[in-house]
Design a protein around this motif. Structure first.
Motif, PDB file in Angstrom:
ATOM      1  N   GLU A   1       3.500  11.479 106.911  1.00  0.00           N
ATOM      2  CA  GLU A   1       3.836  10.171 106.364  1.00  0.00           C
ATOM      3  C   GLU A   1       4.238  10.355 104.892  1.00  0.00           C
ATOM      4  N   ASP A   2       5.278   9.637 104.476  1.00  0.00           N
ATOM      5  CA  ASP A   2       5.884   9.885 103.166  1.00  0.00           C
ATOM      6  C   ASP A   2       5.170   9.228 101.988  1.00  0.00           C
ATOM      7  N   LEU A   3       4.607   8.032 102.189  1.00  0.00           N
ATOM      8  CA  LEU A   3       4.120   7.301 101.016  1.00  0.00           C
ATOM      9  C   LEU A   3       2.861   7.903 100.390  1.00  0.00           C
ATOM     10  N   SER A   4       2.101   8.681 101.157  1.00  0.00           N
ATOM     11  CA  SER A   4       0.933   9.332 100.542  1.00  0.00           C
ATOM     12  C   SER A   4       1.393  10.328  99.485  1.00  0.00           C
ATOM     13  N   ALA A   5       2.473  11.053  99.792  1.00  0.00           N
ATOM     14  CA  ALA A   5       3.017  11.997  98.811  1.00  0.00           C
ATOM     15  C   ALA A   5       3.523  11.246  97.579  1.00  0.00           C
ATOM     16  N   VAL A   6       4.184  10.114  97.817  1.00  0.00           N
ATOM     17  CA  VAL A   6       4.690   9.301  96.702  1.00  0.00           C
ATOM     18  C   VAL A   6       3.527   8.825  95.825  1.00  0.00           C
ATOM     19  N   CYS A   7       2.507   8.259  96.470  1.00  0.00           N
ATOM     20  CA  CYS A   7       1.378   7.705  95.714  1.00  0.00           C
ATOM     21  C   CYS A   7       0.627   8.791  94.961  1.00  0.00           C
ATOM     22  N   ASN A   8       0.526   9.968  95.578  1.00  0.00           N
ATOM     23  CA  ASN A   8      -0.133  11.068  94.910  1.00  0.00           C
ATOM     24  C   ASN A   8       0.649  11.544  93.700  1.00  0.00           C
ATOM     25  N   ALA A   9       1.973  11.666  93.858  1.00  0.00           N
ATOM     26  CA  ALA A   9       2.801  12.108  92.737  1.00  0.00           C
ATOM     27  C   ALA A   9       2.644  11.137  91.568  1.00  0.00           C
ATOM     28  N   LEU A  10       2.522   9.843  91.898  1.00  0.00           N
ATOM     29  CA  LEU A  10       2.432   8.832  90.838  1.00  0.00           C
ATOM     30  C   LEU A  10       1.004   8.629  90.340  1.00  0.00           C
ATOM     31  N   ASP A  11       0.065   9.434  90.840  1.00  0.00           N
ATOM     32  CA  ASP A  11      -1.319   9.366  90.392  1.00  0.00           C
ATOM     33  C   ASP A  11      -1.920   7.978  90.633  1.00  0.00           C
ATOM     34  N   ALA A  12      -1.662   7.442  91.808  1.00  0.00           N
ATOM     35  CA  ALA A  12      -2.119   6.099  92.138  1.00  0.00           C
ATOM     36  C   ALA A  12      -3.612   6.083  92.423  1.00  0.00           C
ATOM     37  N   SER A  13      -4.190   4.875  92.384  1.00  0.00           N
ATOM     38  CA  SER A  13      -5.565   4.728  92.859  1.00  0.00           C
ATOM     39  C   SER A  13      -5.639   3.538  93.803  1.00  0.00           C
ATOM     40  N   CYS A  14      -6.637   3.557  94.666  1.00  0.00           N
ATOM     41  CA  CYS A  14      -6.718   2.586  95.754  1.00  0.00           C
ATOM     42  C   CYS A  14      -7.923   1.679  95.553  1.00  0.00           C
ATOM     43  N   VAL A  15      -7.706   0.388  95.737  1.00  0.00           N
ATOM     44  CA  VAL A  15      -8.803  -0.578  95.641  1.00  0.00           C
ATOM     45  C   VAL A  15      -9.306  -0.847  97.057  1.00  0.00           C
ATOM     46  N   ILE A  16     -10.573  -0.536  97.295  1.00  0.00           N
ATOM     47  CA  ILE A  16     -11.172  -0.702  98.616  1.00  0.00           C
ATOM     48  C   ILE A  16     -12.248  -1.778  98.522  1.00  0.00           C
ATOM     49  N   LYS A  17     -12.140  -2.790  99.365  1.00  0.00           N
ATOM     50  CA  LYS A  17     -13.085  -3.914  99.291  1.00  0.00           C
ATOM     51  C   LYS A  17     -14.035  -3.939 100.476  1.00  0.00           C
ATOM     52  N   SER A  18     -15.241  -4.424 100.233  1.00  0.00           N
ATOM     53  CA  SER A  18     -16.200  -4.679 101.311  1.00  0.00           C
ATOM     54  C   SER A  18     -16.889  -5.997 100.991  1.00  0.00           C
TER      55      SER A  18
ATOM     56  N   THR B   1     -19.722  -6.362  99.878  1.00  0.00           N
ATOM     57  CA  THR B   1     -20.590  -6.235  98.710  1.00  0.00           C
ATOM     58  C   THR B   1     -19.821  -6.008  97.407  1.00  0.00           C
ATOM     59  N   GLY B   2     -18.528  -5.837  97.475  1.00  0.00           N
ATOM     60  CA  GLY B   2     -17.780  -5.654  96.234  1.00  0.00           C
ATOM     61  C   GLY B   2     -16.570  -4.780  96.434  1.00  0.00           C
ATOM     62  N   GLU B   3     -16.097  -4.175  95.361  1.00  0.00           N
ATOM     63  CA  GLU B   3     -14.938  -3.296  95.501  1.00  0.00           C
ATOM     64  C   GLU B   3     -15.155  -2.000  94.756  1.00  0.00           C
ATOM     65  N   ARG B   4     -14.466  -0.948  95.222  1.00  0.00           N
ATOM     66  CA  ARG B   4     -14.513   0.316  94.503  1.00  0.00           C
ATOM     67  C   ARG B   4     -13.095   0.823  94.390  1.00  0.00           C
ATOM     68  N   ILE B   5     -12.873   1.654  93.369  1.00  0.00           N
ATOM     69  CA  ILE B   5     -11.531   2.167  93.133  1.00  0.00           C
ATOM     70  C   ILE B   5     -11.583   3.684  93.275  1.00  0.00           C
ATOM     71  N   VAL B   6     -10.767   4.227  94.164  1.00  0.00           N
ATOM     72  CA  VAL B   6     -10.796   5.678  94.364  1.00  0.00           C
ATOM     73  C   VAL B   6      -9.415   6.263  94.067  1.00  0.00           C
ATOM     74  N   SER B   7      -9.411   7.500  93.590  1.00  0.00           N
ATOM     75  CA  SER B   7      -8.151   8.191  93.330  1.00  0.00           C
ATOM     76  C   SER B   7      -7.523   8.578  94.665  1.00  0.00           C
ATOM     77  N   MET B   8      -6.240   8.883  94.673  1.00  0.00           N
ATOM     78  CA  MET B   8      -5.583   9.281  95.918  1.00  0.00           C
ATOM     79  C   MET B   8      -6.257  10.507  96.523  1.00  0.00           C
ATOM     80  N   SER B   9      -6.667  11.459  95.677  1.00  0.00           N
ATOM     81  CA  SER B   9      -7.275  12.668  96.262  1.00  0.00           C
ATOM     82  C   SER B   9      -8.592  12.352  96.952  1.00  0.00           C
ATOM     83  N   ASP B  10      -9.323  11.363  96.428  1.00  0.00           N
ATOM     84  CA  ASP B  10     -10.553  10.980  97.121  1.00  0.00           C
ATOM     85  C   ASP B  10     -10.268  10.078  98.315  1.00  0.00           C
ATOM     86  N   PHE B  11      -9.148   9.391  98.242  1.00  0.00           N
ATOM     87  CA  PHE B  11      -8.797   8.486  99.344  1.00  0.00           C
ATOM     88  C   PHE B  11      -8.516   9.277 100.622  1.00  0.00           C
TER      89      PHE B  11
END
Ligand SMILES: Cc1cc2nc3c(=O)[nH]c(=O)nc-3n(C[C@H](O)[C@H](O)[C@H](O)COP(=O)(O)OP(=O)(O)OC[C@H]3O[C@@H](n4cnc5c(N)ncnc54)[C@H](O)[C@@H]3O)c2cc1C
Ligand code: FES
Ligand code: FES
Lengths: 161, 291
Positions: free
Chosen positions: B124-141, B143-153
């Motif tokens: 899949e292409d967009l993971s490479a794109v997001c990684n190159a751009l040093d993106a981070s992901c907001v994950i909600k539950s 109980t709240g939200e956490r933010i993880v880097s692409m490498s941890d995602f």
């Protein structure tokens, strides 16, 4: 479960299994067999219908997901006995041979012309690039879309009530 | 005829509702976004969820917005919007490069950024794109939200950090000064998955590359970010020799397999060549020499 949607301007309401794909709902439950079903793997594009005006591969959408939305199939192109310019174009320029890919090709073309009334060859080829035609070699399809672009008089999508 | 196994369908009305449903229905429930990865898998019975939670009504997850120091994109933003966005084209040209060659226009009308990342298919292409751009992901539950880097995602192929009672809601992209980015993909035919693709992002400090990242797709697990490349791009002067060096590092760090799309040797060569090309273009863009 109950689904309610508009197909070619008509309200449709049916009790279905959630796993029913939109293509089979349209063909088997509603009986509109103009929408074709080919590869079953989201590749060929013959199953394309418009959902809220956007081309979608109906083998890769659940009927349940289309509930509450407006669907246009190839049957919806003609209005009161008058063919859409896209349909005329395909006739005039031999845009079809066996006709298998044609419903999807025409709907994508229709959606394209709504956004870009005067597309270039390249834009047309890009728009239909997710759809396969095994007969025409595509050139006549491109010509058909140009013909339609030059003869835009028909009513917009969704006016068939 | 390919038919998914039976399941129950629920339509979520808000993010909170979607997460609450997921929490209540448990491991056997899945979100369905564009459905263009999940439904094909369900048709082949590679996935057999008992419940599908449709998140297509969550209009609050469809956006591309600009903040002071980052771009934020809602998880339900579709490929077509990513392709058409002038804002993204201006800051991150890599997006338009990639989106032009992801699937085809009809598939792009449905597939989403969140679905692509959560699918975590190594091709899949967009993971490479997001990684190159040093993106981070907001994950909600609930109980709240956490933010993880692409490498941890990315935990592994088809595996992400998103837990069974969680949802990916937003992806954030830091804005860096004097940045450039580009994506290169080789495919067998229009609309196909990559034989190999590579994305690069760099940010400059005068004539030097201050830092850079490269991600690859379709060359095995753990290649959406090539760590040793980031080290090689730390404060260096751009040159053809550097692009070659980085291309060689990328090739050495991937593990493609021979399949109908190409041999291992061909794919390894592509990993090198596409890394070189994307890096060269990213630098040219950062220097304002190329659109
Ligand atoms: C013919 C074809 C060609 C394709 N070619 C390419 C290509 O060249 N390159 C490429 O990169 N992709 C390609 N794709 C894949 C396409 O981009 C998909 O749309 C994408 O991978 C998945 O997005 P989706 O929204 O359809 O996700 P879905 O299929 O709806 O979901 C995928 C997975 O993610 C989970 N999920 C979705 N959203 C969330 C969320 N917000 N939080 C938590 N979990 C979530 C789902 O539960 C599911 O497990 C192609 C697909 C097709 C059908
Ligand atoms: S049947 Fe839907 S794309 Fe071929
Ligand atoms: S006309 Fe036969 S497949 Fe297109």
């Amino acid at each position: 479960m109950q689904v309610n949607m508009t197909i070619n301007g008509q309200e449709v309401s049916e009790e279905i299994e959630p796993r029913l794909l939109l293509v089979h709902f349209i063909r088997d439950s509603v009986g509109l067999t103009g929408t074709h079903w080919g590869c079953d793997t989201s590749n060929c594009g013959t199953c394309v219908v418009l959902v809220d005006g956007e081309p979608v591969k109906s083998c890769t959408m659940l009927a349940a997901m289309a509930s509450g939305h407006e669907v246009t199939t190839v049957e919806g192109l003609e209005v009161d006995g008058v063919l859409d310019p896209v349909q005329e174009g395909f006739m005039q320029c031999h845009g079809l041979q066996c006709g298998f890919c044609t419903p999807g090709m025409m709907l994508t073309s229709k959606a394209l012309l709504e956004k870009d009334p005067n597309p270039t060859d390249e834009v047309i080829r890009e728009a239909i690039s997710g759809q396969i035609c095994r007969c025409t070699g595509y050139s006549t399809i491109v010509r058909s879309v140009h013909w339609a672009a030059e003869h835009q008089t028909a009513a917009p999508i969704g006016s068939a009530t | 005829m390919q038919v998914p196994a039976p399941f129950e369908y629920e339509r979520a009305t808000t993010v909170e509702h979607a997460i609450a449903l997921r929490e209540r229905l448990g491991e056997e429930a899945r979100f369905i976004a564009g459905g263009h990865s999940l439904l094909p898998m369900m048709k082949l019975r590679l996935a057999n969820p008992e419940y599908l939670i449709d998140i297509n009504d969550l209009t609050e997850l469809f956006y591309i917005s600009e903040e002071s120091d980052e771009i934020r994109i809602g998880a339900m933003t579709r490929h077509r919007e990513l392709l058409d966005s002038e804002l993204l084209a201006q800051y991150f040209p890599i997006f338009r490069d990639a989106e032009k060659v992801i699937a085809d226009p009809v598939v792009r009308n449905r597939g989403t950024l969140g679905g692509s990342l959560c699918q975590a298919d190594p091709s899949e292409d967009l993971s490479a794109v997001c990684n190159a751009l040093d993106a981070s992901c907001v994950i909600k539950s609930t109980t709240g939200e956490r933010i993880v880097s692409m490498s941890d995602f990315h935990v592994g192929p088809y595996e992400t950090a998103v837990g069974p009672a969680e949802m990916l809601t937003e992806i954030r992209f830091p804005l860096k000064a004097n940045a450039g980015s580009a994506y290169e993909k080789v495919e067998r035919r229009a609309g196909d998955w990559a034989v190999v693709s590579a994305g690069a992002a760099v940010w400059m400090d005068g004539d030097r590359i201050a830092g850079g990242r490269v991600g690859l797709a379709a060359v095995g697990p753990n290649t959406t970010l090539i760590g040793p490349v980031s080290e090689a791009l730390d404060n260096v002067v751009p040159s053809e020799e550097l692009y070659q060096l980085v291309g060689d590092i990328a090739a050495a760090n991937c593990s493609p397999q021979t399949d109908q799309r190409g041999t291992e040797a061909y794919k390894t060569h592509l990993a090198m060549e596409l890394t070189r090309r994307s890096l060269r273009r990213a630098v040219a863009r950062a220097q304002g020499q190329e659109a």
